[in-house]
Motif scaffolding. Structure first.
Motif, PDB file in Angstrom:
ATOM      1  N   GLU A   1     -29.770   5.741  -1.491  1.00 47.37           N
ATOM      2  CA  GLU A   1     -28.975   6.104  -2.810  1.00 47.37           C
ATOM      3  C   GLU A   1     -27.615   5.687  -2.135  1.00 47.37           C
ATOM      4  OE1 GLU A   1     -27.166   9.737  -3.120  1.00 47.37           O
ATOM      5  OE2 GLU A   1     -25.981   9.409  -4.956  1.00 47.37           O
ATOM      6  N   VAL A   2     -26.608   4.451  -2.886  1.00 45.45           N
ATOM      7  CA  VAL A   2     -25.224   3.973  -2.035  1.00 45.45           C
ATOM      8  C   VAL A   2     -24.710   4.794  -3.154  1.00 45.45           C
ATOM      9  CG1 VAL A   2     -24.047   2.269  -2.644  1.00 45.45           C
ATOM     10  CG2 VAL A   2     -26.704   1.983  -2.771  1.00 45.45           C
ATOM     11  N   GLN A   3     -23.831   5.535  -1.050  1.00 48.09           N
ATOM     12  CA  GLN A   3     -22.716   5.681  -1.482  1.00 48.09           C
ATOM     13  C   GLN A   3     -20.914   5.692  -0.996  1.00 48.09           C
ATOM     14  OE1 GLN A   3     -23.649  10.020  -0.098  1.00 48.09           O
ATOM     15  NE2 GLN A   3     -23.342  11.315  -2.252  1.00 48.09           N
ATOM     16  N   LEU A   4     -19.722   5.289  -1.927  1.00 50.21           N
ATOM     17  CA  LEU A   4     -19.272   5.055  -0.966  1.00 50.21           C
ATOM     18  C   LEU A   4     -17.857   6.527  -1.184  1.00 50.21           C
ATOM     19  CD1 LEU A   4     -18.466   1.547  -2.417  1.00 50.21           C
ATOM     20  CD2 LEU A   4     -18.618   2.147   0.089  1.00 50.21           C
ATOM     21  N   VAL A   5     -18.062   7.176   0.242  1.00 54.32           N
ATOM     22  CA  VAL A   5     -16.534   7.961  -0.520  1.00 54.32           C
ATOM     23  C   VAL A   5     -15.653   8.375   0.446  1.00 54.32           C
ATOM     24  CG1 VAL A   5     -16.935  10.504   0.225  1.00 54.32           C
ATOM     25  CG2 VAL A   5     -18.652   9.258  -0.394  1.00 54.32           C
TER      26      VAL A   5
ATOM     27  N   PHE B   1     -26.238   1.200   2.718  1.00 52.52           N
ATOM     28  CA  PHE B   1     -26.919  -0.306   2.191  1.00 52.52           C
ATOM     29  C   PHE B   1     -26.254  -0.601   3.142  1.00 52.52           C
ATOM     30  CE2 PHE B   1     -22.414  -1.638   1.577  1.00 52.52           C
ATOM     31  CZ  PHE B   1     -21.519   0.013   1.233  1.00 52.52           C
ATOM     32  N   THR B   2     -26.301  -2.133   3.048  1.00 53.99           N
ATOM     33  CA  THR B   2     -26.171  -2.676   5.034  1.00 53.99           C
ATOM     34  C   THR B   2     -24.452  -3.068   4.998  1.00 53.99           C
ATOM     35  OG1 THR B   2     -28.330  -3.571   4.832  1.00 53.99           O
ATOM     36  CG2 THR B   2     -26.452  -4.933   6.115  1.00 53.99           C
ATOM     37  N   PHE B   3     -24.023  -2.494   5.443  1.00 49.30           N
ATOM     38  CA  PHE B   3     -22.452  -2.282   5.469  1.00 49.30           C
ATOM     39  C   PHE B   3     -21.872  -3.909   6.111  1.00 49.30           C
ATOM     40  CE2 PHE B   3     -17.838  -0.664   4.956  1.00 49.30           C
ATOM     41  CZ  PHE B   3     -17.537  -0.829   6.459  1.00 49.30           C
ATOM     42  N   ASP B   4     -22.329  -3.882   6.905  1.00 48.32           N
ATOM     43  CA  ASP B   4     -21.638  -5.474   7.452  1.00 48.32           C
ATOM     44  C   ASP B   4     -21.824  -6.726   6.651  1.00 48.32           C
ATOM     45  OD1 ASP B   4     -23.581  -5.235  10.917  1.00 48.32           O
ATOM     46  OD2 ASP B   4     -22.552  -3.923   9.964  1.00 48.32           O
TER      47      ASP B   4
ATOM     48  N   ALA C   1     -16.749  -2.291  -2.847  1.00 46.87           N
ATOM     49  CA  ALA C   1     -18.127  -3.485  -1.468  1.00 46.87           C
ATOM     50  C   ALA C   1     -19.029  -4.332  -2.259  1.00 46.87           C
ATOM     51  CB  ALA C   1     -19.376  -2.660  -0.536  1.00 46.87           C
ATOM     52  N   ARG C   2     -18.822  -5.426  -1.683  1.00 49.46           N
ATOM     53  CA  ARG C   2     -19.410  -6.416  -2.335  1.00 49.46           C
ATOM     54  C   ARG C   2     -20.757  -7.120  -1.554  1.00 49.46           C
ATOM     55  NH1 ARG C   2     -18.940  -9.525  -7.799  1.00 49.46           N
ATOM     56  NH2 ARG C   2     -19.136 -11.707  -7.476  1.00 49.46           N
TER      57      ARG C   2
END
Length: 119
Positions: free
Chosen positions: A1-5, A27-30, A98-99
């Protein structure tokens, strides 16, 4: 599950500072350019700052240039927004974003966090 907190928002006096954080997972942050947006009451969401996936460029809106700094720690999957000399015009809900920097493009948003600047 994708999360941005997001975290770190709140009430601050004019002239003060806050540091927002946004922890990413799922997801792959880099692989993602990241940014901060904000939306004030009655206004459209606007871009504040962003940083490339590999840290080689940053962008800051004219309204925050010299006061805000964006950074990221790819080891911790976390982005930051250091905000200094805050003014009433900075009061807004702040969102991290995040894109993905390659195709297919995916775009993720945090839930938003309130920043209120008082006198």
């Amino acid at each position: 599950e994708v999360q941005l907190v997001e975290s770190g928002g709140g009430l601050v006096q004019a002239g003060g500072s806050l540091r927002l954080s946004c922890a990413a997972s799922g997801f792959t942050f880099d692989d993602y350019a990241i940014g901060w947006f904000r939306q004030a009451p009655g206004k459209e969401r606007e871009g504040v700052s962003c940083i490339s996936s590999n840290n080689d460029w940053t962008y800051h809106a004219d309204s925050v240039k010299g006061r805000f700094a964006i950074s990221r720690d790819n080891r911790k999957n976390t982005m930051y927004l250091e905000m200094n000399n805050l003014g009433f015009e900075d009061t807004a809900v702040y969102y991290c974003n995040a894109r993905r920097a390659m195709t297919p493009v995916y775009n993720y948003w945090g839930q938003g966090i309130q920043v209120t600047v008082s006198s």
